[in-house]
Scaffold this active site. Structure first.
Site, PDB file in Angstrom:
ATOM      1  N   ARG A  17     -54.889  69.848 -15.485  1.00 16.43           N
ATOM      2  CA  ARG A  17     -55.548  70.992 -16.116  1.00 16.43           C
ATOM      3  C   ARG A  17     -57.160  70.654 -16.863  1.00 16.43           C
ATOM      4  O   ARG A  17     -57.427  69.578 -17.426  1.00 16.43           O
ATOM      5  CB  ARG A  17     -55.040  71.632 -17.307  1.00 16.43           C
ATOM      6  CG  ARG A  17     -55.576  73.091 -17.798  1.00 16.43           C
ATOM      7  CD  ARG A  17     -54.317  73.813 -18.392  1.00 16.43           C
ATOM      8  NE  ARG A  17     -54.121  73.194 -19.725  1.00 16.43           N
ATOM      9  CZ  ARG A  17     -53.213  73.802 -20.635  1.00 16.43           C
ATOM     10  NH1 ARG A  17     -52.618  75.314 -20.111  1.00 16.43           N
ATOM     11  NH2 ARG A  17     -52.939  73.674 -21.936  1.00 16.43           N
TER      12      ARG A  17
ATOM     13  N   ARG B 145     -58.205  68.494 -22.168  1.00 16.57           N
ATOM     14  CA  ARG B 145     -57.933  68.779 -23.520  1.00 16.57           C
ATOM     15  C   ARG B 145     -57.088  67.367 -23.947  1.00 16.57           C
ATOM     16  O   ARG B 145     -56.412  66.757 -23.393  1.00 16.57           O
ATOM     17  CB  ARG B 145     -57.023  69.978 -23.941  1.00 16.57           C
ATOM     18  CG  ARG B 145     -57.817  71.239 -23.915  1.00 16.57           C
ATOM     19  CD  ARG B 145     -56.945  72.191 -23.730  1.00 16.57           C
ATOM     20  NE  ARG B 145     -55.682  72.355 -24.554  1.00 16.57           N
ATOM     21  CZ  ARG B 145     -54.918  73.491 -24.494  1.00 16.57           C
ATOM     22  NH1 ARG B 145     -55.161  74.399 -23.842  1.00 16.57           N
ATOM     23  NH2 ARG B 145     -53.615  73.386 -25.405  1.00 16.57           N
TER      24      ARG B 145
HETATM   25  P1  AMP Z   1     -51.854  76.118 -26.896  1.00 15.10           P
HETATM   26  O1  AMP Z   1     -53.045  76.606 -26.457  1.00 15.10           O
HETATM   27  O2  AMP Z   1     -51.346  77.469 -27.290  1.00 15.10           O
HETATM   28  O3  AMP Z   1     -51.122  75.339 -26.281  1.00 15.10           O
HETATM   29  O4  AMP Z   1     -51.822  75.540 -28.480  1.00 15.10           O
HETATM   30  C1  AMP Z   1     -52.488  74.352 -28.662  1.00 15.10           C
HETATM   31  C2  AMP Z   1     -52.169  73.795 -29.895  1.00 15.10           C
HETATM   32  O5  AMP Z   1     -52.380  74.702 -31.040  1.00 15.10           O
HETATM   33  C3  AMP Z   1     -50.542  73.411 -30.154  1.00 15.10           C
HETATM   34  O6  AMP Z   1     -50.010  72.387 -29.595  1.00 15.10           O
HETATM   35  C4  AMP Z   1     -50.427  73.674 -31.552  1.00 15.10           C
HETATM   36  O7  AMP Z   1     -50.909  72.500 -32.409  1.00 15.10           O
HETATM   37  C5  AMP Z   1     -51.708  74.681 -32.001  1.00 15.10           C
HETATM   38  N1  AMP Z   1     -50.869  75.947 -32.141  1.00 15.10           N
HETATM   39  C6  AMP Z   1     -51.251  77.119 -31.132  1.00 15.10           C
HETATM   40  N2  AMP Z   1     -50.508  78.335 -31.606  1.00 15.10           N
HETATM   41  C7  AMP Z   1     -49.785  77.779 -32.414  1.00 15.10           C
HETATM   42  C8  AMP Z   1     -48.785  78.286 -33.090  1.00 15.10           C
HETATM   43  N3  AMP Z   1     -48.321  79.728 -33.025  1.00 15.10           N
HETATM   44  N4  AMP Z   1     -48.051  77.913 -34.288  1.00 15.10           N
HETATM   45  C9  AMP Z   1     -48.391  76.359 -34.534  1.00 15.10           C
HETATM   46  N5  AMP Z   1     -49.322  75.626 -33.907  1.00 15.10           N
HETATM   47  C10 AMP Z   1     -49.875  76.530 -32.764  1.00 15.10           C
END
Ligand code: AMP
Length: 218
Positions: A127, A160
């Site tokens: 990605r 990322r």
């Molecule tokens: P994502 O893009 O949704 O995969 O989120 C990237 C990172 O942000 C995750 O691995 C968490 O560290 C943090 N994160 C995003 N959403 C949440 C959530 N609802 N609760 C806790 N951490 C979150």
């Protein structure tokens, strides 16, 4: 209409949420995007969230619940929204439930996209995201026309930190430990739709739309 996207990181929640957002004209609310923006801007929230995100762990519940409470109160969410990456823990699901009560809204459908670990490593490690506009590409499945450059805005594409293999494995383990249980929670509450994330993006999208139309007719 209020929708929740569940599933492990890299299952395609964000991709489908974006398509659904365009189709139904309601915003995609991604806690991951909000947190990444806060980290990039160096805000207090970003500083507190960064170490958790870099290690593949979860940001503390109180922070993300506050983010959602604030975000869902914005006027663009009045006609509905798609939650992408939230809730991820039981406490977040309960926090959301409380906020929905305040807003006088219900969740219409929970969409769970399932994918296995090996597939996730392939997907996430390939990605690439745009530093400027956040558009997401994949080196194998949806490559940009020019290497490393965003088709949409010309911004630089990057991997990322949390999409590196070791972190992906940690994120998947965190998902299994803390987030997978939400399936049972939402299944018990009602409208729940599960779909494999291994198909073509358009096929998955059409299946989700069909399900939404089914519940809208009832
Ligand atoms: P994502 O893009 O949704 O995969 O989120 C990237 C990172 O942000 C995750 O691995 C968490 O560290 C943090 N994160 C995003 N959403 C949440 C959530 N609802 N609760 C806790 N951490 C979150």
């Amino acid at each position: 209409m209020q929708l929740i996207m569940l599933g492990p990181p890299g299952a395609g929640k964000g991709t489908q949420a974006k398509l659904l957002s365009d189709r139904y004209n309601i915003p995609q609310v991604s806690t991951g995007d909000i947190l990444r923006k806060a980290v990039a801007e160096g805000t207090k929230l970003g500083l507190e969230a960064k170490s958790h995100m870099d290690s593949g762990g979860l940001v503390p519940d109180r922070l993300v619940i506050d983010i959602i409470k604030d975000r869902l109160g914005h006027s663009d969410c009045a006609g509905g929204f798609i939650l992408d990456g939230f809730p991820r823990t039981r406490a977040q699901a309960e926090g959301l439930h409380e906020q929905l009560k305040v807003l006088g809204k219900d969740i219409n459908l929970v969409i769970d996209i399932s994918v296995e670990l090996d597939d996730l490593v392939t997907r996430l490690a390939g990605r690439r995201s745009c530093k400027e506009c956040g558009e997401v590409y994949h080196l194998t499945y949806s490559a940009p026309s020019k290497d490393g450059v965003c088709d949409k805005c010309g911004g630089e594409l990057y991997l990322r930190d949390d999409d590196r293999e070791e972190t992906i494995k940690r994120r998947f383990a965190v998902y299994k430990e803390q987030s997978a249980q939400l399936k049972g929670y939402y299944q018990a509450l009602g409208a729940f739709f599960q779909i494999s994330g291994n198909g073509a993006i358009d096929d998955i999208f059409e299946a989700i739309v069909k399900e939404i139309e089914l519940i809208s007719d009832n």
